[in-house]
Design an enzyme around this catalytic site. Structure first.
Site, short mmCIF file in Angstrom:
data_model
loop_
_atom_site.label_atom_id
_atom_site.label_comp_id
_atom_site.label_asym_id
_atom_site.label_seq_id
_atom_site.Cartn_x
_atom_site.Cartn_y
_atom_site.Cartn_z
N TYR A 1 0.84 -1.20 0.00
CA TYR A 1 0.00 0.00 0.00
C TYR A 1 0.87 1.25 0.00
O TYR A 1 2.01 1.24 0.45
CB TYR A 1 -0.96 0.01 1.19
N CYS A 2 0.28 2.32 -0.54
CA CYS A 2 0.88 3.66 -0.47
C CYS A 2 -0.20 4.59 0.07
O CYS A 2 -1.09 4.14 0.79
CB CYS A 2 1.44 4.10 -1.82
N TRP A 3 -0.12 5.87 -0.24
CA TRP A 3 -1.09 6.81 0.35
C TRP A 3 -2.49 6.61 -0.19
O TRP A 3 -3.46 6.47 0.56
CB TRP A 3 -0.62 8.25 0.14
N TYR B 1 -3.47 3.83 2.22
CA TYR B 1 -3.51 4.15 3.65
C TYR B 1 -4.63 5.13 3.97
O TYR B 1 -5.20 5.08 5.06
CB TYR B 1 -2.16 4.75 4.06
#
Length: 358
Positions: A105-107, A134
């Site tokens: 995952y990233c932002w 996130y």
């Protein structure tokens, strides 16, 4: 205010199940955001494998705003290209046999996590992305505190051994959330001594939401009757409102036992740090008690110092009791009894009750 600091909005109806399904899967959790993003808060248990460092992320973001997506992507490729082999090796090391697919995952669940997923695929690894990233997980987290939970609080004066009793109840099989353990703080001015650094309030919320989720379907869920803030970590408003309305089991111990327990916990701490923590509550202790407590600390008389401060903390506890609308559901006398013995008494008692939300 940047997009990343805007308060989370309610999740779309299909987003929370997607986050829940992601969390339920097996496999290493990999956060590909920058180190500072990770430090602010992350999925509990995640490993930080940043695609960009903090300065690199800022530079690419600035280029995106000034010259557009294409130039930003090219700059990102120039930065990441030399590190691709090392990153692939790290992904391979994380993907041990039988560990499940990599969970990335990233932002926002966009280019950063998709890029790392592509890299994982090129070396033969399977991966899955967190839908919405996130940001979606944070919305899921905050939504947990607005759900209704079958809470039961354990109260008692400072030094009565509430946390130890909760941990003993956990050993018996009870559903327990250790707020102080999640916050790395015992709750008082002295609560941070000898503890790990506290998480950010954001990451405390993340850990707390996951702890609640681990007890779905169980009742009651035991928590300590804390103040609204555990050190610098604030209990989320939705959960705090439920704690204010929850039934309380009160643990009582005589003052001498409480002093003895506090000496065991704090007696080995640095004297200068103990003195500084005492000065932080000097206005509430009053000049005479503060002076006496500091003299005791300087002389190595920890029992004497504890006795001076218990008067203040007992008054705080009594005041909080008066603000509650209901009396304790049960009062247990712990004098001379171990936490294991008290837990053995409480376990059949809680099993024999019908726990309801209303």
């Amino acid at each position: 205010m940047s997009a990343e600091t805007l308060p989370p909005r309610p999740l779309p109806s299909n987003a929370q199940p997607a986050v829940s399904r992601f969390l339920e899967q097996n496999g290493p959790l990999v956060d590909v955001r920058s180190p500072s993003e990770f430090a602010q808060g992350h999925l509990p248990g995640a490993i930080n494998l940043p695609l960009f460092g903090d300065d690199e992320r800022a530079a690419v973001g600035t280029l995106y705003k000034q010259q557009g997506r294409q130039q930003a992507v090219l700059q990102g490729l120039a930065l990441v290209g030399p590190r691709l082999e090392a990153m692939a090796q790290q992904l391979l090391a994380l993907a041990t046999p039988h560990a499940g697919r990599l969970r990335l995952y990233c932002w926002r669940g966009g280019m950063r996590s998709a890029s790392v997923a592509w890299l994982a695929g090129t070396v033969g690894l399977q991966s899955q992305l967190l839908p919405g990233g996130y940001k979606a997980f944070r919305r899921w987290t905050l939504a947990q505190f607005e759900q209704r939970w079958p809470l039961l609080l354990l109260g008692g004066r400072t030094g009565s051994g509430k946390t130890d009793l909760l941990l003993a109840l956990r050993q018996q099989g009870a559903a327990v959330i250790d707020l102080e353990g999640l916050a790395h703080h015992r709750g008082s001015s002295f609560g941070g001594l000898g503890q790990q650094p506290q998480p950010s309030s954001e990451h405390f919320e993340n850990r707390l939401a996951m702890a609640l989720q681990s007890h779905v379907g169980l009742a009651p869920i035991w928590l300590e009757a804390e103040s609204a803030q555990v050190g610098r970590c604030r209990i989320p408003a939705g959960l705090w409102r439920q704690m204010q309305q929850a039934a309380v089991v009160e643990l009582q111990r005589p003052c001498a036992e409480r002093v003895q327990r506090l000496v065991v916990v704090y007696g080995s701490q640095d004297g200068a740090e103990l003195a500084e923590a005492t000065r932080r509550i000097a206005k509430r202790l009053g000049p005479q008690r503060t002076a006496l407590a500091l003299e005791c600390i300087a002389a190595g008389d920890m029992a004497g110092a504890c006795r001076q401060m218990l008067d203040y903390y007992d008054r705080c506890y009594d005041h909080e009791l008066k603000t509650r609308t209901s009396k304790p559901l049960l009062v247990i006398e712990g004098s001379g009894q171990s936490e294991a013995a008290l837990a053995a008494q409480l376990w059949p008692w809680q099993q024999g009750r019908a726990w309801r939300l209303d």
